[in-house]
Design a protein around this motif. Structure first.
Motif, PDB file in Angstrom:
ATOM      1  N   UNK A  80      36.125 -27.590 -45.106  1.00 50.17           N
ATOM      2  CA  UNK A  80      37.554 -27.877 -45.069  1.00 50.17           C
ATOM      3  C   UNK A  80      38.131 -27.020 -43.944  1.00 50.17           C
ATOM      4  N   UNK A  81      38.660 -27.685 -42.919  1.00 48.61           N
ATOM      5  CA  UNK A  81      39.230 -26.995 -41.763  1.00 48.61           C
ATOM      6  C   UNK A  81      40.750 -27.106 -41.863  1.00 48.61           C
ATOM      7  N   UNK A  82      41.413 -25.961 -41.890  1.00 46.81           N
ATOM      8  CA  UNK A  82      42.858 -25.941 -42.071  1.00 46.81           C
ATOM      9  C   UNK A  82      43.614 -25.968 -40.766  1.00 46.81           C
ATOM     10  N   UNK A  88      44.651 -21.940 -48.676  1.00 40.60           N
ATOM     11  CA  UNK A  88      43.490 -22.439 -49.407  1.00 40.60           C
ATOM     12  C   UNK A  88      43.184 -21.474 -50.543  1.00 40.60           C
ATOM     13  N   UNK A  89      42.939 -22.035 -51.738  1.00 39.80           N
ATOM     14  CA  UNK A  89      42.508 -21.224 -52.883  1.00 39.80           C
ATOM     15  C   UNK A  89      41.251 -21.880 -53.452  1.00 39.80           C
ATOM     16  N   UNK A  90      40.133 -21.156 -53.439  1.00 42.51           N
ATOM     17  CA  UNK A  90      38.889 -21.638 -54.040  1.00 42.51           C
ATOM     18  C   UNK A  90      38.996 -21.478 -55.546  1.00 42.51           C
ATOM     19  N   UNK A  91      38.928 -22.588 -56.287  1.00 45.26           N
ATOM     20  CA  UNK A  91      39.056 -22.534 -57.742  1.00 45.26           C
ATOM     21  C   UNK A  91      37.702 -22.485 -58.428  1.00 45.26           C
ATOM     22  N   UNK A  92      36.701 -23.191 -57.878  1.00 47.37           N
ATOM     23  CA  UNK A  92      35.353 -23.142 -58.446  1.00 47.37           C
ATOM     24  C   UNK A  92      34.355 -23.470 -57.347  1.00 47.37           C
ATOM     25  N   UNK A 134      39.408 -22.957 -38.045  1.00 46.96           N
ATOM     26  CA  UNK A 134      39.086 -22.051 -39.149  1.00 46.96           C
ATOM     27  C   UNK A 134      39.218 -22.760 -40.486  1.00 46.96           C
ATOM     28  N   UNK A 135      38.410 -22.307 -41.439  1.00 44.51           N
ATOM     29  CA  UNK A 135      38.452 -22.895 -42.773  1.00 44.51           C
ATOM     30  C   UNK A 135      37.363 -22.324 -43.653  1.00 44.51           C
ATOM     31  N   UNK A 136      36.830 -23.190 -44.539  1.00 46.28           N
ATOM     32  CA  UNK A 136      35.743 -22.777 -45.433  1.00 46.28           C
ATOM     33  C   UNK A 136      34.675 -23.862 -45.483  1.00 46.28           C
ATOM     34  N   UNK A 150      44.968 -30.298 -43.271  1.00 47.62           N
ATOM     35  CA  UNK A 150      43.547 -29.967 -43.259  1.00 47.62           C
ATOM     36  C   UNK A 150      42.737 -31.218 -42.946  1.00 47.62           C
ATOM     37  N   UNK A 151      41.487 -30.987 -42.530  1.00 50.19           N
ATOM     38  CA  UNK A 151      40.528 -32.086 -42.354  1.00 50.19           C
ATOM     39  C   UNK A 151      39.257 -31.704 -43.074  1.00 50.19           C
TER      40      UNK A 151
END
Length: 153
Positions: A80-82, A88-92, A134-136, A150-151
């Motif tokens: 996920x590129x912001x 962004x919040x990683x929930x799981x 940048x992203x995750x 985001x993409x």
């Protein structure tokens, strides 16, 4: 208005006192000339401000402060590129940061800068400062909450 007796004062003190009186008089005249609701004394209602913010968000301009988070499911290996200002919040799941080669993703909760390959902690608020890749990236299936552009790759 009666001026005080200036004979006992030195010349600089007398000049200062006269200037002070002129400034106070000018401010009083200016304050009295601004009618309520005029350009000099604007009145803005809450409904006007709410409407202006809603219009700015609807037209794609302004801020996304009023926008809510969107839940996004990512598959193993997906990134996920912001965009600029994306949260962004990683929930799981398990994820690592993706930097731009020079600077990382801001972990606002921990107060750190995450570089490529560094683990993203669940429930930490991440901020992408610029639209520069940048992203995750997730290594397992994951759910994230995203606010902003985001993409997915």
């Amino acid at each position: 208005m009666k001026l005080p007796n200036l004979k006992g004062l030195r010349k600089p003190a007398a000049v200062t006192l006269i200037l002070l009186l002129l400034i106070i008089g000018t401010a009083a005249v200016y304050a009295a000339s601004s009618a309520p609701g005029s350009e000099g004394d604007p009145v803005v209602t809450k409904s006007y401000v709410d409407s202006a913010i809603a219009n700015a968000i609807a037209s794609g301009g302004g801020t996304s402060a009023g926008a809510s988070y969107k839940v996004v499911e990512l598959s193993e290996g997906q990134a996920l590129i912001g965009g600029e200002g994306t949260e962004i919040i990683l929930r799981s799941g398990i994820a690592t940061a993706i930097d731009n080669g020079a600077n990382g993703v801001s972990d606002m909760t921990a107060g750190t800068d995450l570089k490529t390959g560094q683990k993203v902690t669940e429930n930490h608020l991440l901020l992408v400062p610029r639209n520069d890749g940048r992203g995750i990236r997730v290594s397992t299936g994951a759910f994230v909450m995203v606010r902003g552009a985001y993409t997915l790759q």
